[in-house]
Design an enzyme around this catalytic site. Structure first.
Site, PDB file in Angstrom:
ATOM      1  N   MET A   1      30.479  34.014  91.354  1.00 33.53           N
ATOM      2  CA  MET A   1      30.593  33.804  89.733  1.00 33.53           C
ATOM      3  C   MET A   1      29.150  33.703  88.864  1.00 33.53           C
ATOM      4  O   MET A   1      29.334  34.773  88.029  1.00 33.53           O
ATOM      5  CB  MET A   1      30.470  32.625  90.198  1.00 33.53           C
ATOM      6  CG  MET A   1      29.938  31.111  88.775  1.00 33.53           C
ATOM      7  SD  MET A   1      29.459  29.575  89.431  1.00 33.53           S
ATOM      8  CE  MET A   1      28.634  29.138  88.143  1.00 33.53           C
ATOM      9  N   LEU A 395      27.381  28.682  96.294  1.00 35.57           N
ATOM     10  CA  LEU A 395      27.508  29.665  97.466  1.00 35.57           C
ATOM     11  C   LEU A 395      28.225  31.007  96.999  1.00 35.57           C
ATOM     12  O   LEU A 395      29.921  29.690  97.731  1.00 35.57           O
ATOM     13  CB  LEU A 395      27.697  28.940  98.806  1.00 35.57           C
ATOM     14  CG  LEU A 395      26.559  28.250  98.431  1.00 35.57           C
ATOM     15  CD1 LEU A 395      25.832  26.977 100.462  1.00 35.57           C
ATOM     16  CD2 LEU A 395      24.435  28.259  98.591  1.00 35.57           C
ATOM     17  N   GLU A 396      27.824  31.592  97.209  1.00 36.02           N
ATOM     18  CA  GLU A 396      29.279  32.193  96.370  1.00 36.02           C
ATOM     19  C   GLU A 396      29.081  34.189  97.973  1.00 36.02           C
ATOM     20  O   GLU A 396      27.996  33.930  98.917  1.00 36.02           O
ATOM     21  CB  GLU A 396      28.557  33.257  95.882  1.00 36.02           C
ATOM     22  CG  GLU A 396      29.060  32.279  94.450  1.00 36.02           C
ATOM     23  CD  GLU A 396      28.207  32.655  93.029  1.00 36.02           C
ATOM     24  OE1 GLU A 396      29.315  34.240  92.690  1.00 36.02           O
ATOM     25  OE2 GLU A 396      28.330  32.162  91.762  1.00 36.02           O
ATOM     26  N   GLY A 397      30.065  35.403  98.299  1.00 34.82           N
ATOM     27  CA  GLY A 397      30.019  36.145  98.583  1.00 34.82           C
ATOM     28  C   GLY A 397      29.728  35.434 100.389  1.00 34.82           C
ATOM     29  O   GLY A 397      30.378  34.781 101.135  1.00 34.82           O
TER      30      GLY A 397
END
Length: 608
Positions: A1, A395-397
């Site tokens: 994001m 929290l991404e990926g």
């Protein structure tokens, strides 16, 4: 994001149901170097494909579609850290080299783009048959500087690809620089009739009459209270000074400048008084302020527009590797004392300031009890130091993924998810009932769990479910995403009112996880749900939606007032309690002259 790159690096795509099933039942073909990426190809884990001059490893088995190019779907492809597949084919030579403009010491060149079997990555410009390039460019244009006046130069251009192959030289092009002009020492005339055209609680809008110059006026500078540094600049006959205090009188002057750096004398001086802080309705505008320079705009925290109710400070990140759990944060362009003062100033205005964790580059793995305790201890230290009002989980990926066999969102077995829930709960309990919790997941991690549950798909659902009693706002990122299947079984594409309505109602109605009717993710309260959007086209790789189309979606969601789209609300009358909008980012909003915050704050304030 929320990338640390100039336009915030793109995130994982959201899979339509058929493609998601491929993740669960991968093809049996052996991994291989598949050459250039193409749509309609069945890729398996370990396959290598090239795109845009880079190599990518397949992370999830799938059949590719248009729009799922490797850099756009990080859930499917990982850029290779080693060498890409061998490429020995040089690009074609550039054509049509010419000079649309020049000055006494520079020549601007353009040419026809080259082609390559993988991808052209840039061009090199050579002057007078030199063996060393005088300029490089990623596009089919460049400006060569540092030239002598009244001198003839010959230029050629070569294309290069990621493997280092270079094309043959273009046809040579010669041109002569003009004679150096006489220095410009004449200042513009002073701007006339400086006046205030409007005030808010934190800004004053100004207008003035044009200055004249012997060459050309290039812009105007606005000064406040006799300062020697301009508060803002403008290339038009108006400007808005922001970041002011409510109910305070300020004095303004304006000066004109030209290209040579000459500045006019000051305009007439005027005084204007900002208004008291305007009351806002029940709807909120959440914005991310980023703690790094990504080509948008640097802005002091205290100068954030008053139109934002909640400010997410991005980002706290691991300081000793993803698995350590120890988080850190260092203010950008401010000392710790200045940053604490800025937060206190925003809180004094009744606004909430949260610390956001993670982002595109801040991978966090709480895989064991030690990492969880490091997380809790370090985050509490940051909360105590700066006085944050809450915590945002962005929290991404690779930060969240379900382990194999973890099939029930109500009882997760993946340690990384269990520890995140427990650590967050510990922080919420330690900081009291007024401490806010927000989350900013990508669609694959939430709505993507409707079509399939496993790996990244639906990985946020157990976190949301376990903490829903303390969840203040969930603002899923409606951008940097592929098509996503909604409750009506149709797949909707980002940037459309249908997409925003369909994705929001999945959270407001609840949905069977992984198609399992006995495992329904329960609906959230309307006051917990917010739509996440990019504030400008530059802020994200995809998903920017015009204010008019956003407000069409909100009219339908909150009033049941249809815009004639494909998606039909399950609740015909809409959800009056729906809470508002989130944007990445406050910095990009300022870059585009507050289009997002101005238009949407005015719209949201029409609701009580």
């Amino acid at each position: 994001m929320h990338p640390h790159s100039p336009s915030r690096a793109v995130r994982s795509a959201r899979m339509v149901a058929a493609a998601l099933l491929l993740m669960l039942f991968p093809a049996l073909a052996a991994a291989a170097d598949r050459g250039a990426w193409a749509p309609g190809v069945a890729y398996v884990v370990g396959d290598i494909a090239s795109y845009g001059g880079k190599g990518y490893d397949c992370r999830q088995s799938h059949t590719s579609l248009v729009g799922w190019e490797p850099p756009n779907v990080l859930a499917l492809w990982l850029e290779r850290t080693g060498n890409p597949p061998a490429d020995t084919q040089a690009p074609t030579a550039p054509t049509g080299l010419g000079a649309p403009s020049k000055t006494f010491d520079s020549v601007s060149l353009t040419w026809g783009a080259s082609s390559d079997n993988v991808g052209v990555t840039g061009y090199e410009v050579f002057v007078n048959a030199s063996a060393t390039a005088s300029a490089t460019s990623a596009s089919a244009s460049a400006t060569v500087t540092g030239l002598a006046a009244n001198t003839t130069y010959t230029f050629t251009v070569k294309a290069r690809d990621a493997a280092g192959n270079r094309s043959a030289a273009s046809a040579a092009f010669s041109t002569t620089t003009p004679t150096r002009p006489l220095p410009d020492t004449q200042a513009p005339t002073a701007p006339g009739s400086l006046r205030s055209t409007g005030v808010t609680s934190s800004s004053v809008a100004l207008a003035f009459n044009a200055s004249s110059d012997n060459v050309a006026v290039t812009g105007y500078e606005i000064f406040v209270n006799g300062a020697t540094t301009p508060a803002t600049t403008s290339t038009t006959l108006s400007a808005t000074v922001t970041g002011l205090s409510a109910n305070t009188t300020y004095t303004f002057t304006a000066k004109a400048r030209d290209a040579a750096g000459n500045r006019s004398s000051a305009s007439n001086s005027i005084a204007a008084t900002t208004s008291n802080t305007a009351p806002q309705g029940s709807k909120v505008l959440v914005g991310y302020w980023h703690n790094f320079d990504n080509g948008s705009t640097n802005i002091r925290l205290r100068d954030i527009s008053s139109k934002f109710n909640v400010i997410q400070v991005a980002f706290a990140e691991p300081v000793a590797g993803a698995g350590s759990g120890t988080m850190g944060f260092t203010p950008y362009n401010a000392t710790v004392a200045e940053f604490k003062s800025d937060i206190a100033a925003l809180k004094a205005q009744g606004r909430k300031v949260l610390i956001s964790l993670g982002g595109a580059n801040g991978t966090i793995h709480l895989d064991d009890a030690a990492a969880k305790q490091n997380f809790v201890t370090s985050m509490q230290g940051l909360i105590n130091t700066y006085g944050f009002d809450g915590l945002d989980l962005d929290l991404e990926g690779a930060s969240l993924a379900l382990n194999g066999g973890d099939t029930d969102f109500r009882n997760p077995t993946t340690p990384r998810i269990q520890n995140l829930i427990a650590g967050t709960r510990q922080l919420l309990n330690a900081n009291g009932s007024g401490f806010l919790l927000t989350m900013a997941p990508e669609t694959a991690y939430v709505q993507g769990g409707y079509a399939a549950y496993g790996g990244p798909w639906g990985a946020y659902l157990p976190v949301i479910y376990a903490l829903r009693d303390r969840l203040t706002y969930l603002h899923v990122q409606h951008y940097n995403t592929g098509t996503v299947t909604a409750l009506d079984g149709r797949a909707y594409a980002q940037s459309t009112p249908d997409f925003h309505v369909a994705m929001a109602e999945m959270l407001l109605q609840g949905f069977p996880v992984g198609g399992n009717a006995s495992a329904v993710f329960p609906a959230l309260e309307p006051a917990q749900v917010i739509i996440g959007l990019p504030s400008s086209p530059q802020a994200a790789g995809g998903g920017y939606t015009t204010p008019a189309n956003v407000q069409k979606a909100l009219d339908y969601l909150m009033k049941g007032q249809s815009f004639g789209g494909t998606y039909v609300l399950r609740k015909a009358g809409g959800y009056p309690g729906f809470k508002g909008l989130m944007t990445w980012s406050i910095n990009w909003d300022k870059f585009t002259h507050f289009e997002f915050s101005n238009s949407h704050r005015a719209y949201l304030d029409t609701y009580p």
